[in-house]
Design a protein around this motif. Structure first.
Motif, PDB file in Angstrom:
ATOM      1  N   ASP A 195      -0.290   9.435  10.891  1.00  0.00           N
ATOM      2  CA  ASP A 195       0.819   9.127  11.799  1.00  0.00           C
ATOM      3  C   ASP A 195       1.244   7.660  11.685  1.00  0.00           C
ATOM      4  OD1 ASP A 195       0.957  11.703  12.791  1.00  0.00           O
ATOM      5  OD2 ASP A 195      -0.417  11.309  14.446  1.00  0.00           O
ATOM      6  N   CYS A 196       0.277   6.783  11.514  1.00  0.00           N
ATOM      7  CA  CYS A 196       0.596   5.360  11.395  1.00  0.00           C
ATOM      8  C   CYS A 196       1.340   5.061  10.092  1.00  0.00           C
ATOM      9  CB  CYS A 196      -0.682   4.519  11.465  1.00  0.00           C
ATOM     10  SG  CYS A 196      -1.448   4.460  13.102  1.00  0.00           S
ATOM     11  N   VAL A 197       0.932   5.716   9.005  1.00  0.00           N
ATOM     12  CA  VAL A 197       1.536   5.448   7.700  1.00  0.00           C
ATOM     13  C   VAL A 197       2.897   6.115   7.558  1.00  0.00           C
ATOM     14  CG1 VAL A 197       1.306   5.866   5.216  1.00  0.00           C
ATOM     15  CG2 VAL A 197      -0.658   5.065   6.531  1.00  0.00           C
ATOM     16  N   HIS A 198       2.980   7.391   7.959  1.00  0.00           N
ATOM     17  CA  HIS A 198       4.178   8.185   7.669  1.00  0.00           C
ATOM     18  C   HIS A 198       5.178   8.265   8.826  1.00  0.00           C
ATOM     19  CE1 HIS A 198       2.627   9.463   3.821  1.00  0.00           C
ATOM     20  NE2 HIS A 198       1.484   9.794   4.384  1.00  0.00           N
ATOM     21  N   ARG A 199       4.733   7.941  10.048  1.00  0.00           N
ATOM     22  CA  ARG A 199       5.645   8.053  11.197  1.00  0.00           C
ATOM     23  C   ARG A 199       5.725   6.749  11.979  1.00  0.00           C
ATOM     24  NH1 ARG A 199       2.557  12.892  11.624  1.00  0.00           N
ATOM     25  NH2 ARG A 199       3.684  14.656  10.722  1.00  0.00           N
ATOM     26  N   ASN A 200       5.305   5.662  11.341  1.00  0.00           N
ATOM     27  CA  ASN A 200       5.375   4.344  11.975  1.00  0.00           C
ATOM     28  C   ASN A 200       4.660   4.323  13.323  1.00  0.00           C
ATOM     29  OD1 ASN A 200       6.109   1.622  12.121  1.00  0.00           O
ATOM     30  ND2 ASN A 200       7.990   2.086  13.262  1.00  0.00           N
ATOM     31  N   GLY A 201       3.527   5.026  13.392  1.00  0.00           N
ATOM     32  CA  GLY A 201       2.732   4.981  14.611  1.00  0.00           C
ATOM     33  C   GLY A 201       3.177   5.907  15.707  1.00  0.00           C
ATOM     34  N   PHE A 244       4.918  12.478   1.808  1.00  0.00           N
ATOM     35  CA  PHE A 244       3.819  12.450   0.855  1.00  0.00           C
ATOM     36  C   PHE A 244       3.690  11.075   0.229  1.00  0.00           C
ATOM     37  CE2 PHE A 244       7.625  14.115  -1.160  1.00  0.00           C
ATOM     38  CZ  PHE A 244       7.774  13.304  -2.273  1.00  0.00           C
ATOM     39  N   ASP A 245       2.473  10.805  -0.273  1.00  0.00           N
ATOM     40  CA  ASP A 245       2.204   9.563  -0.977  1.00  0.00           C
ATOM     41  C   ASP A 245       2.391   9.786  -2.467  1.00  0.00           C
ATOM     42  OD1 ASP A 245       1.381   8.242   1.373  1.00  0.00           O
ATOM     43  OD2 ASP A 245      -0.593   9.185   1.211  1.00  0.00           O
ATOM     44  N   VAL A 246       2.847   8.756  -3.173  1.00  0.00           N
ATOM     45  CA  VAL A 246       2.907   8.807  -4.628  1.00  0.00           C
ATOM     46  C   VAL A 246       1.577   8.279  -5.146  1.00  0.00           C
ATOM     47  CG1 VAL A 246       4.065   7.968  -6.697  1.00  0.00           C
ATOM     48  CG2 VAL A 246       5.392   8.472  -4.635  1.00  0.00           C
ATOM     49  N   ALA A 247       0.848   9.129  -5.841  1.00  0.00           N
ATOM     50  CA  ALA A 247      -0.484   8.745  -6.299  1.00  0.00           C
ATOM     51  C   ALA A 247      -0.408   7.653  -7.358  1.00  0.00           C
ATOM     52  CB  ALA A 247      -1.218   9.969  -6.861  1.00  0.00           C
ATOM     53  N   GLN A 248      -1.290   6.658  -7.224  1.00  0.00           N
ATOM     54  CA  GLN A 248      -1.401   5.608  -8.212  1.00  0.00           C
ATOM     55  C   GLN A 248      -2.741   5.790  -8.915  1.00  0.00           C
ATOM     56  OE1 GLN A 248       1.050   3.373  -8.804  1.00  0.00           O
ATOM     57  NE2 GLN A 248       2.313   4.327  -7.241  1.00  0.00           N
ATOM     58  N   TYR A 249      -2.707   6.396 -10.098  1.00  0.00           N
ATOM     59  CA  TYR A 249      -3.949   6.691 -10.790  1.00  0.00           C
ATOM     60  C   TYR A 249      -4.468   5.454 -11.520  1.00  0.00           C
ATOM     61  CZ  TYR A 249      -2.394  11.459  -9.963  1.00  0.00           C
ATOM     62  OH  TYR A 249      -1.960  12.611  -9.379  1.00  0.00           O
ATOM     63  N   PRO A 250      -5.783   5.223 -11.488  1.00  0.00           N
ATOM     64  CA  PRO A 250      -6.337   4.077 -12.206  1.00  0.00           C
ATOM     65  C   PRO A 250      -6.207   4.255 -13.712  1.00  0.00           C
ATOM     66  CG  PRO A 250      -8.092   5.493 -11.358  1.00  0.00           C
ATOM     67  CD  PRO A 250      -6.805   6.018 -10.797  1.00  0.00           C
ATOM     68  N   ASP A 251      -6.072   3.135 -14.430  1.00  0.00           N
ATOM     69  CA  ASP A 251      -6.013   3.218 -15.881  1.00  0.00           C
ATOM     70  C   ASP A 251      -7.428   3.313 -16.438  1.00  0.00           C
ATOM     71  OD1 ASP A 251      -7.124   0.641 -15.899  1.00  0.00           O
ATOM     72  OD2 ASP A 251      -5.159  -0.318 -16.060  1.00  0.00           O
ATOM     73  N   ASP A 252      -7.541   3.408 -17.766  1.00  0.00           N
ATOM     74  CA  ASP A 252      -8.853   3.613 -18.385  1.00  0.00           C
ATOM     75  C   ASP A 252      -9.820   2.472 -18.083  1.00  0.00           C
ATOM     76  OD1 ASP A 252      -7.850   5.938 -19.351  1.00  0.00           O
ATOM     77  OD2 ASP A 252      -7.801   5.349 -21.461  1.00  0.00           O
ATOM     78  N   ASN A 253      -9.319   1.240 -18.050  1.00  0.00           N
ATOM     79  CA  ASN A 253     -10.190   0.098 -17.758  1.00  0.00           C
ATOM     80  C   ASN A 253     -10.727   0.166 -16.338  1.00  0.00           C
ATOM     81  OD1 ASN A 253      -9.901  -1.059 -20.317  1.00  0.00           O
ATOM     82  ND2 ASN A 253      -8.096  -2.239 -19.705  1.00  0.00           N
ATOM     83  N   GLU A 254      -9.872   0.541 -15.402  1.00  0.00           N
ATOM     84  CA  GLU A 254     -10.306   0.658 -14.009  1.00  0.00           C
ATOM     85  C   GLU A 254     -11.337   1.763 -13.860  1.00  0.00           C
ATOM     86  OE1 GLU A 254      -6.622  -0.676 -11.214  1.00  0.00           O
ATOM     87  OE2 GLU A 254      -6.277   1.083 -12.467  1.00  0.00           O
ATOM     88  N   ILE A 255     -11.113   2.891 -14.551  1.00  0.00           N
ATOM     89  CA  ILE A 255     -12.068   3.996 -14.491  1.00  0.00           C
ATOM     90  C   ILE A 255     -13.408   3.573 -15.080  1.00  0.00           C
ATOM     91  CG2 ILE A 255     -12.612   6.267 -15.456  1.00  0.00           C
ATOM     92  CD1 ILE A 255      -9.731   7.050 -15.012  1.00  0.00           C
TER      93      ILE A 255
END
Length: 246
Positions: A199-205, A48-59
């Motif tokens: 597959d490319c991201v999580h299993r190296n292709g 799984f990916d760790v979500a990077q949520y935008p801050d208030d300024n980015e939103i």
């Protein structure tokens, strides 16, 4: 209530979408004093990916910006330029797999930023989302909090939209159709592109069957072409909706 912090456990159930097998799974997250444990019923392999949520300024910038299509086209041109560069044969697999991943990321970024902008800048879209989204519609608060919550409503909704997994194409397609009234058109290729990205991201292709993925330059250029037509179709509908609001 736990007598000591080390005895406390918080448990939350949610659902998770697998972009590899296109199924939803029930997920239990247990947060203890020492660790976080995740159980997914019926899952065979978990990445799984760790979500990077935008801050208030980015939103705030996403809500205000109308440059989503220009940003997409600029970055996609860079992908095409990189694909056309001369590189050693030994680097082709890595280079073209990475360009495939980036191309899919550009599509997801466009879909995310446009959805947030269109919902936040239209009372009708905002209302349709709040009334139909299962997570938003079940939110409750006291009468004393109603004005405070109303003032924060747009940011609450924007943060909710930013947390959506945008490679769940079926879910995003439904949101666009039901909330914005925008049709994706033919996008079967996108499901395959998202699965390959996974597959490319999580299993190296490599696929789950251990088959090596060798993306070619021609495949990257074809993906760029399909993505460009896909985004152009959506953006034409978005532009018309913005014109109608003025």
């Amino acid at each position: 209530m736990a007598e000591r912090h080390s005895d406390s456990t918080q448990e939350q159930w949610d659902s998770a979408f697998c972009d590899a097998c296109t199924k939803d799974f029930d997920v239990c997250v247990r947060n203890t004093y020492f660790d976080v444990d995740v159980e997914i019923e019926g899952a065979v392999q978990v990445t799984f990916d760790v979500a990077q949520y935008p801050d208030d300024n980015e939103i705030s910038e996403i809500i205000a910006s109308t440059d989503q299509c220009d940003d997409f086209e600029l970055e996609m041109r860079q992908i095409v330029l990189l694909a056309e560069l001369s590189a050693p044969d030994s680097a082709h697999r890595t280079l073209f797999n990475l360009l495939h991943v980036q191309a899919v990321t550009l599509i997801e970024t466009y879909l995310s930023s446009v959805l947030i902008h269109e919902v936040m800048n239209s009372d009708a879209n905002l209302r349709r989302l709040v009334e139909t989204d299962p997570e938003l519609s079940k939110m409750k608060f006291s009468l004393a909090d109603i004005f405070t919550q109303y003032d924060k409503l747009r940011f609450t909704v924007a943060k909710h939209l930013s947390a959506i997994i945008y490679h769940n194409i079926a879910k995003v397609n439904n949101l666009y159709a039901n909330v914005l009234g925008i049709e994706f058109g033919d996008h079967k290729w996108l499901y395959q592109a998202v699965s390959k990205r996974h597959d490319c991201v999580h299993r190296n292709g490599y696929t789950t069957q251990k088959d090596k993925i060798n993306t070619s330059k021609e495949e990257v250029l074809e993906l760029a072409k399909l993505a460009g037509a896909f985004i152009a179709n959506i953006d034409q509908q978005v532009s018309y909706a913005r014109y109608e609001r003025t």
